[in-house]
Design a protein around this motif. Structure first.
Motif, PDB file in Angstrom:
ATOM      1  N   ASP A 132      12.821  -2.782   2.084  1.00 30.01           N
ATOM      2  CA  ASP A 132      12.764  -1.797   3.168  1.00 30.01           C
ATOM      3  C   ASP A 132      11.429  -1.064   3.125  1.00 30.01           C
ATOM      4  N   ASN A 133      10.372  -1.849   3.101  1.00 26.33           N
ATOM      5  CA  ASN A 133       9.038  -1.321   2.861  1.00 26.33           C
ATOM      6  C   ASN A 133       8.459  -0.680   4.114  1.00 26.33           C
ATOM      7  N   HIS A 134       8.305   0.638   4.068  1.00 24.25           N
ATOM      8  CA  HIS A 134       7.663   1.359   5.165  1.00 24.25           C
ATOM      9  C   HIS A 134       6.214   1.689   4.823  1.00 24.25           C
ATOM     10  N   GLN A 135       5.765   1.211   3.661  1.00 24.86           N
ATOM     11  CA  GLN A 135       4.402   1.518   3.248  1.00 24.86           C
ATOM     12  C   GLN A 135       3.357   0.910   4.176  1.00 24.86           C
ATOM     13  N   VAL A 136       3.635  -0.276   4.711  1.00 26.56           N
ATOM     14  CA  VAL A 136       2.673  -0.912   5.610  1.00 26.56           C
ATOM     15  C   VAL A 136       2.503  -0.077   6.865  1.00 26.56           C
TER      16      VAL A 136
END
Length: 199
Positions: A132-136
């Motif tokens: 659930d990567n919102h870093q990008v």
């Protein structure tokens, strides 16, 4: 300013944060093209906050670099600092007789905000291993607005070069990311906005 007779130091500080491991960023910092890019840009020091799980990787790479004399950089590292990373980021900013350097960070909001508060050029590298990567999205949005350089694991030398452009843009007045309304109104408009006198 450096003491007389001693060349100025210039620091690249890399942080992976306190919660998730990011061993691929630690490894990417030891790629020869990145080490060469640092040296070419006048960096003298590379400091890596490698986290609890990155110690082995850091030790292996630093030994390899020293044995093979792959760089003249002073390379140091640590796992975690309970007092925070403000001192390391200030050193990258240029405090203590150092030239202004750069911070390379995972895309954690706390680390990003700390660097932005100091006004140090910041390269944000999202961790692709997180679920659930919102870093990008965060890195892309901040780069689009001119606050950071969005870096990637496979091209840190290019991100380092772009950080110099970011450094120059951060010193402009009015700030390039302040919006068209501020640029059009100049210093008086910025002062009105700070005082609360908005149209």
């Amino acid at each position: 300013m450096a003491p007389p007779g001693r060349p100025p130091r210039k620091l690249c500080f890399v942080t992976i944060g306190a919660t998730a491991s990011f061993n691929t960023l630690v490894s990417a910092c030891f790629e020869q093209p990145f080490l060469d890019a640092l040296s070419s840009a006048g960096y003298t020091d590379l400091l890596i906050q490698y986290g609890a799980e990155g110690r082995r990787i850091f030790d292996v790479f630093t030994m390899e670099v020293r044995v093979n004399a792959r760089t003249r950089l002073n390379i140091e590292g640590f796992d975690f600092n309970a007092k925070g990373l403000a001192a390391e980021m200030r050193a990258a900013k240029g405090d203590g007789g150092r030239e202004e350097g750069v911070v390379i960070s995972h895309a954690g909001s706390g680390s990003i905000l700390d660097a932005l508060r100091l006004g140090v050029p910041l390269i944000v590298v999202p961790n692709p291993e997180l679920l659930d990567n919102h870093q990008v999205e965060l890195a892309e949005a901040l780069a689009e607005q001119g606050y950071v350089v969005h870096g990637s694991l496979d091209d840190l030398p290019t991100a380092l070069a772009r950080s110099q452009t970011l450094r120059e843009r951060q010193k402009q007045w009015p700030p390039v990311n302040s919006g068209q309304h501020r640029q059009a109104r100049g210093l008086a408009g910025v002062m009105d906005e700070e005082m609360g006198f908005l149209d």
